[in-house]
Enzyme design. Structure first.
Site, PDB file in Angstrom:
ATOM      1  N   GLU A   1      59.080 -24.583 -70.732  1.00  0.00           N
ATOM      2  CA  GLU A   1      59.120 -26.042 -70.856  1.00  0.00           C
ATOM      3  C   GLU A   1      57.729 -26.648 -71.041  1.00  0.00           C
ATOM      4  OE1 GLU A   1      62.086 -26.540 -71.135  1.00  0.00           O
ATOM      5  OE2 GLU A   1      63.239 -25.383 -69.705  1.00  0.00           O
TER       6      GLU A   1
ATOM      7  N   ASP B   1      61.910 -24.917 -81.119  1.00  0.00           N
ATOM      8  CA  ASP B   1      62.839 -23.908 -80.627  1.00  0.00           C
ATOM      9  C   ASP B   1      63.381 -23.119 -81.806  1.00  0.00           C
ATOM     10  OD1 ASP B   1      62.624 -24.513 -77.967  1.00  0.00           O
ATOM     11  OD2 ASP B   1      64.498 -25.634 -77.833  1.00  0.00           O
TER      12      ASP B   1
ATOM     13  N   ARG C   1      50.459 -28.625 -79.113  1.00  0.00           N
ATOM     14  CA  ARG C   1      51.536 -28.800 -80.100  1.00  0.00           C
ATOM     15  C   ARG C   1      51.353 -30.130 -80.813  1.00  0.00           C
ATOM     16  NH1 ARG C   1      56.601 -31.294 -78.815  1.00  0.00           N
ATOM     17  NH2 ARG C   1      58.219 -30.847 -80.358  1.00  0.00           N
TER      18      ARG C   1
ATOM     19  N   ASP D   1      66.703 -23.631 -66.753  1.00  0.00           N
ATOM     20  CA  ASP D   1      67.825 -24.095 -67.570  1.00  0.00           C
ATOM     21  C   ASP D   1      68.832 -24.912 -66.774  1.00  0.00           C
ATOM     22  OD1 ASP D   1      67.510 -22.458 -70.282  1.00  0.00           O
ATOM     23  OD2 ASP D   1      66.982 -21.166 -68.606  1.00  0.00           O
TER      24      ASP D   1
ATOM     25  N   TRP E   1      57.054 -30.636 -71.720  1.00  0.00           N
ATOM     26  CA  TRP E   1      57.543 -31.273 -72.946  1.00  0.00           C
ATOM     27  C   TRP E   1      58.918 -31.893 -72.708  1.00  0.00           C
ATOM     28  CZ3 TRP E   1      58.896 -27.471 -77.530  1.00  0.00           C
ATOM     29  CH2 TRP E   1      59.887 -26.585 -77.144  1.00  0.00           C
TER      30      TRP E   1
END
Length: 535
Positions: free
Chosen positions: A203, A344, A252, A454, A396
């Protein structure tokens, strides 16, 4: 193949790059084997495997066979890698591929006499399922590791590792955080023949000081969330030392990433296949997006030729955007710049049907446009990083903070994870042995599965929240039941339970619970300032 407008890749422009771009894909699913099938569970794994992992790695393989190198930095989390090599998962996926082909045949019969476009959809699905079966049986029948190891050794891609079960690391104490990372890095070494130097931090979660633990475990570089670093907005040096360590952080690029991955990004175009509209009897997706406000029953049939034309336009748009950014930054600074676009992997093919075609087009077109494609590892080896950055606590997730994993909706899960961790560390200290203990190993394994990021992510996002809560409580329940037996000294029953649990919760055969007991005890396991932070 997607043809673009930049000419011969061996042109002068291509030999003298105006800058470089790193394409980073993060592949991850939680442990799903033996934990349900439909609508989530193993079905989720099979869909992503067929629609994303097979075609994306096929793109890399084709380009590698042409002699191209340094195409992607591909993150594959250890828990996903374990499933892509697992005999049960391999058997079930093979059966699923055969069923996909049968569903396509069934749809062709159902749509006989209907719109010819629907019959072509069924025919295209049949061809795709036949292709996937062929690729699986010829290249993947021994699992993903031989495929990844071959592409890695050929220099076509860099494989990024990570902590074992993808926990949200800032909310873990130092001992379990480092243990999870060691288990994950060891898993990469066993599967690929070499320990990954770069990781995808789950993450993109970060807390100040984590870089020292990364450095101590041999991690050389990772990706951080650029949107959480306003000081880097518009900066031409997204490659920085992290804190006062030698670990390199890649920021990123938000602008580039959102061009693809947002509500207004490419996948939502009217010509692409609609992810949400199903033909329920066959399970196929026969419609194109058509329009955001168009009801499913009113959407137009999918047209592959129309979609392919749009892919070419979107390849050109992305490459032009990258090229223009690099030219502006080179003019302003007098030196080539590097951009980092991260997504992803499951976006390409699973969520965005045409994504693998777009990816191949971009990988071909960037060098033709004078842009060098590099892996993160190549940048670390070749370039000097910019001045050090000290990010704030970030991720993120929504708000770029930690609320997705410790906000009000998941406060109970966060508390349950802390109790699992506290008890695991305590038992590890009180039951140390000079030899491996399969009971303690399974206790460790269930704890790592319980603290996967998750479950909180799915609950906060209201995506299969009931399944996520069930899984989190199930693993925590298994952990506490086994821990109770250990504390009571009921060795025989603890051994029987551990063996049963290992049958369906058995990733990481190399996991050794003694590693947690040997971890650095010089830092408190539960810093209050970290556990309570929400952003």
């Amino acid at each position: 193949m997607i043809f673009c407008r930049y000419g011969d890749p061996m042109s002068t422009t291509a030999r003298q790059p105006i800058g470089s771009v790193c394409l980073v894909l993060h592949s991850h699913l939680p442990w799903l084997a033996h934990h349900g099938r439909w609508p989530v569970g193993e079905e989720w794994l099979h869909q992503a495997w067929a629609a994303s992992y097979l075609p994306v790695l096929d793109v890399v393989t084709r380009l590698a066979e042409e002699g191209r190198r340094g195409l992607l930095s591909l993150g594959v989390t250890p828990v996903l890698a374990a499933q892509l090599d697992d005999p049960h998962c391999l058997r079930e996926f093979h059966s699923w591929l055969g069923n996909w082909q049968l569903r396509a045949q069934y749809a062709a019969g159902r749509w006989r006499g209907h719109d010819p476009a629907l019959r072509e959809v069924a025919a295209a699905e049949y061809r795709r399922s036949a292709w996937a079966l062929d690729r699986f049986e010829s290249r993947w029948r021994h699992g993903a590791s031989p495929v990844l190891a071959g592409l890695r050794s050929a220099g076509a891609l860099e494989v990024l590792g990570g902590p074992a079960t993808h926990p949200f690391q800032p909310l873990l104490g130092r001992r379990l955080r480092r243990h999870a990372l060691r288990v994950g890095l060891a898993d990469g070494r066993h599967r690929l023949g070499g320990t990954p130097g770069g990781i995808w931090a789950p993450e993109c979660g970060y807390a100040p000081g984590m870089e020292h633990d990364y450095a101590a475990e041999g991690v050389t570089h990772l990706v951080v969330e650029g949107a959480a670093l306003p000081d880097l907005a518009g900066d031409d040096i997204p490659v920085r030392l992290l804190g006062d360590s030698e670990v390199v952080a890649f920021a990123r690029d938000t602008e580039l990433s959102l061009r693809v991955w947002s509500d207004d990004g490419y996948p939502g175009h009217a010509d692409y296949r609609d992810f949400h509209t199903f033909d329920h009897p066959s399970g196929l997706k026969p419609a194109r997006v058509t329009g955001r406000d168009v009801a499913p029953e009113d959407k137009l049939p999918y047209d592959p030729a129309r979609a392919l034309h749009r892919v070419g336009e979107h390849v050109d748009d992305f490459v032009t955007s990258v090229r223009d950014r690099l030219l502006r930054q080179a003019e302003a600074t007098g030196r080539p710049a590097t951009l980092v676009a991260a997504f992803d992997t499951e976006l390409f093919g699973h969520w965005w049907h045409e994504g693998p075609q777009w990816l191949e087009g971009v990988l071909r077109a960037l060098p033709e446009a004078g842009v060098r494609v590099r892996t993160l590892g190549e940048v670390v080896a070749e370039d000097e990083p910019g001045p050090a950055i000290q990010p704030p606590p970030c991720s993120w997730g929504v708000g770029r903070d930690w609320r997705v994993w410790n906000g009000d909706r998941v406060a109970d899960l966060a508390a349950a994870n802390r109790e699992v961790e506290r008890r695991l560390v305590d038992l590890s200290d009180r039951h140390r042995t000079p030899y491996r203990d399969p009971v303690l190993d399974q206790l460790d394994r269930e704890a790592l599965l319980a603290v996967s990021s998750d479950w909180a992510f799915m609950v906060t996002g209201d995506s299969a929240a009931d399944y996520a809560l069930h899984r989190a409580h199930e693993h925590a329940g298994h952990f506490h039941r086994l821990a109770d037996l250990v504390e009571r000294g009921d060795r025989a029953e603890a051994t029987r339970l551990a063996e049963r649990l290992r049958g369906h919760d058995g990733p990481f055969g190399h996991l050794d619970a003694r590693d947690l007991g040997a971890a650095d005890r010089s830092v408190r396991s539960f810093p209050p300032s970290v556990v309570g932070l929400t952003g």
